[in-house]
Design a protein around this motif. Structure first.
Motif, PDB file in Angstrom:
ATOM      1  N   GLU A   3      98.504  61.419 114.683  1.00  0.00           N
ATOM      2  CA  GLU A   3      99.560  60.845 114.471  1.00  0.00           C
ATOM      3  C   GLU A   3     100.661  60.312 113.358  1.00  0.00           C
ATOM      4  O   GLU A   3     101.519  60.584 113.200  1.00  0.00           O
ATOM      5  CB  GLU A   3      99.929  59.602 116.177  1.00  0.00           C
ATOM      6  CG  GLU A   3     100.591  58.685 115.412  1.00  0.00           C
ATOM      7  CD  GLU A   3     101.116  57.606 116.418  1.00  0.00           C
ATOM      8  OE1 GLU A   3     100.066  58.117 118.115  1.00  0.00           O
ATOM      9  OE2 GLU A   3     101.181  56.571 115.769  1.00  0.00           O
ATOM     10  N   THR A  19     104.188  62.243 111.609  1.00  0.00           N
ATOM     11  CA  THR A  19     105.085  61.850 110.729  1.00  0.00           C
ATOM     12  C   THR A  19     104.988  62.141 108.941  1.00  0.00           C
ATOM     13  O   THR A  19     106.925  62.056 108.801  1.00  0.00           O
ATOM     14  CB  THR A  19     105.426  59.898 110.911  1.00  0.00           C
ATOM     15  OG1 THR A  19     103.740  59.210 110.260  1.00  0.00           O
ATOM     16  CG2 THR A  19     105.427  59.837 112.133  1.00  0.00           C
ATOM     17  N   SER A  75     109.283  57.574 124.102  1.00  0.00           N
ATOM     18  CA  SER A  75     108.424  56.729 122.972  1.00  0.00           C
ATOM     19  C   SER A  75     108.316  55.439 123.208  1.00  0.00           C
ATOM     20  O   SER A  75     107.404  54.780 122.957  1.00  0.00           O
ATOM     21  CB  SER A  75     108.468  57.637 121.766  1.00  0.00           C
ATOM     22  OG  SER A  75     109.819  56.705 121.579  1.00  0.00           O
ATOM     23  N   GLY A 126     110.200  54.024 120.940  1.00  0.00           N
ATOM     24  CA  GLY A 126     109.993  53.085 119.670  1.00  0.00           C
ATOM     25  C   GLY A 126     108.756  53.300 118.970  1.00  0.00           C
ATOM     26  O   GLY A 126     108.405  52.566 117.911  1.00  0.00           O
ATOM     27  N   LYS A 127     107.462  54.035 120.022  1.00  0.00           N
ATOM     28  CA  LYS A 127     107.059  53.366 119.692  1.00  0.00           C
ATOM     29  C   LYS A 127     105.652  54.800 119.541  1.00  0.00           C
ATOM     30  O   LYS A 127     105.921  54.990 120.379  1.00  0.00           O
ATOM     31  CB  LYS A 127     105.593  52.843 119.902  1.00  0.00           C
ATOM     32  CG  LYS A 127     105.957  51.318 118.672  1.00  0.00           C
ATOM     33  CD  LYS A 127     104.545  50.687 118.887  1.00  0.00           C
ATOM     34  CE  LYS A 127     105.033  48.736 118.046  1.00  0.00           C
ATOM     35  NZ  LYS A 127     104.521  47.793 118.401  1.00  0.00           N
ATOM     36  N   GLY A 150     100.557  53.746 118.080  1.00  0.00           N
ATOM     37  CA  GLY A 150     101.182  53.111 117.144  1.00  0.00           C
ATOM     38  C   GLY A 150     101.580  52.589 116.084  1.00  0.00           C
ATOM     39  O   GLY A 150     102.067  52.324 115.576  1.00  0.00           O
ATOM     40  N   SER A 151     102.132  54.027 115.955  1.00  0.00           N
ATOM     41  CA  SER A 151     103.265  54.424 114.852  1.00  0.00           C
ATOM     42  C   SER A 151     104.284  53.925 115.121  1.00  0.00           C
ATOM     43  O   SER A 151     105.366  54.039 116.508  1.00  0.00           O
ATOM     44  CB  SER A 151     103.241  55.865 114.475  1.00  0.00           C
ATOM     45  OG  SER A 151     102.022  55.857 113.792  1.00  0.00           O
ATOM     46  N   ASP A 152     104.778  53.151 114.795  1.00  0.00           N
ATOM     47  CA  ASP A 152     106.728  51.842 114.843  1.00  0.00           C
ATOM     48  C   ASP A 152     107.394  53.321 113.978  1.00  0.00           C
ATOM     49  O   ASP A 152     108.399  53.600 113.391  1.00  0.00           O
ATOM     50  CB  ASP A 152     105.969  51.113 113.440  1.00  0.00           C
ATOM     51  CG  ASP A 152     107.159  49.917 114.511  1.00  0.00           C
ATOM     52  OD1 ASP A 152     108.611  50.806 115.015  1.00  0.00           O
ATOM     53  OD2 ASP A 152     107.809  49.386 114.698  1.00  0.00           O
TER      54      ASP A 152
END
Length: 326
Positions: free
Chosen positions: A137, A141, A164, A166-167, A171-173
């Motif tokens: 993940e 990004t 998604s 928003g995440k 846990g990537s925001d």
């Protein structure tokens, strides 16, 4: 923002390196490419054949991020075309696999891209959620953001993934736009006050010895290039799967910086690298690639016990990119 950290436009390739006997031994130095100001995409990297030199951020078998330059066909949607090269089963998969690499975007992912006021919005279909680990993940990004921000019209990247909310799964925001990210950050700065440190980038060989992997480390504030050379000599983390080309026992006798020229003087153990299949060229390239991350270093001389390192005679000049693939 550093727009030319990895994509260096060559204005001067060779200013002081004499490989064919021109000049004395003491004059043999390596001159780094000089980064120009931002140009249009066409002027900057497009050849007469209609191919564009494009810097892609992909991953190796150990999940480390690797920058590679690959020529891709010029198209009006060149940013989207670059992202499609990052899809695991995409058009770049075969050439990446030949070098022990793969993309960072899950297979069968659909991509759309829009750019406005320096911000790119990269939208991905739900297949992008099929990331199997936190490392995958993070690489997704990082690969998307760093690939797009190499384009001079893009400063930040907003990522959206269908479904998604928003995440991403680990846990990537995705709420805020991303700026370029450091690669392969290691925490080997034991005993250092993190508030009195600076980041440096050093290069080690991938386990297949085909590509160079940048590693981000902390060194004491103000140590700069000398601190980076010390990290090179320390070598890669034992669990990283990376390889140092430097022989065991090598020590640094002196690092000098003066008027844009750096001289690194090593102990006699460095001469053991001359027995390697490449004649010590990998040691030279590791130092050159690292020096190129420092904008104030234009020339580099490598010595052993005060005399020029013999591998310099075979080195064919400062590279424009750490890695180039077909």
């Amino acid at each position: 923002m550093r727009k030319t950290g990895w994509l260096l436009v060559v204005c001067v390739l060779m200013m002081g390196l004499c490989l064919a006997g021109c000049g004395s031994e003491d004059e043999r130095v390596i001159s780094s490419p000089v980064a120009s100001g931002d140009l249009s995409i066409e002027d900057q990297t497009t050849s007469a054949s209609g191919m564009r030199e494009t810097l892609l951020y992909v991953q190796n078998e150990n999940g480390q991020m690797v920058p590679v330059m690959k020529e891709i066909p010029w198209t009006e949607g060149i940013g989207k075309a670059a992202l499609e090269q990052l899809v695991i089963d995409g058009p770049g998969a075969t050439s990446l696999a030949a070098n022990g690499l793969k993309g960072v975007i899950p297979p069968d992912t659909d991509i759309s891209l829009s750019i406005k006021d320096g911000v790119a919005e990269a939208a991905f279909s739900k297949e992008a959620l099929e990331l199997d680990s936190a490392v995958a993940e993070k690489n997704f990004t990082t690969g998307v953001v760093n690939t797009l921000t190499e384009f001079p019209t893009i400063d930040e990247v907003k990522i959206t993934v269908e479904g998604s909310e928003g995440k991403l799964p680990f846990g990537s925001d995705l709420a805020e736009a991303f700026s370029p990210m450091d690669l392969n950050v290691e925490t080997m700065a034991q005993g250092l006050d993190v508030n009195a440190t600076e980041k440096v980038t050093v290069f080690f060989l991938d386990q297949n010895r085909k590509v160079w992997v940048p590693v981000t480390r902390l060194v004491p504030q103000g140590s700069g290039f000398e601190g980076a050379v010390e990290e090179i000599i320390k070598g890669p983390d034992a669990n990283s799967g990376l390889i140092s080309p430097f022989p065991e026992g090598v020590t640094i006798k002196e690092v000098k910086l003066e008027n844009g020229a750096a001289t690194v003087n090593f102990s006699k153990e460095l001469n053991e690298a001359l027995k390697d299949e490449d004649g010590g060229i990998a040691c030279v390239k590791a130092l050159v690639l690292t020096s190129m991350t420092f904008g104030d270093i234009q020339q580099l001389n490598i010595q052993v016990e005060g005399k020029n390192f013999d591998a310099l005679k075979k080195f064919d000049g400062a590279p424009t990119f750490a890695n180039i693939i077909d």
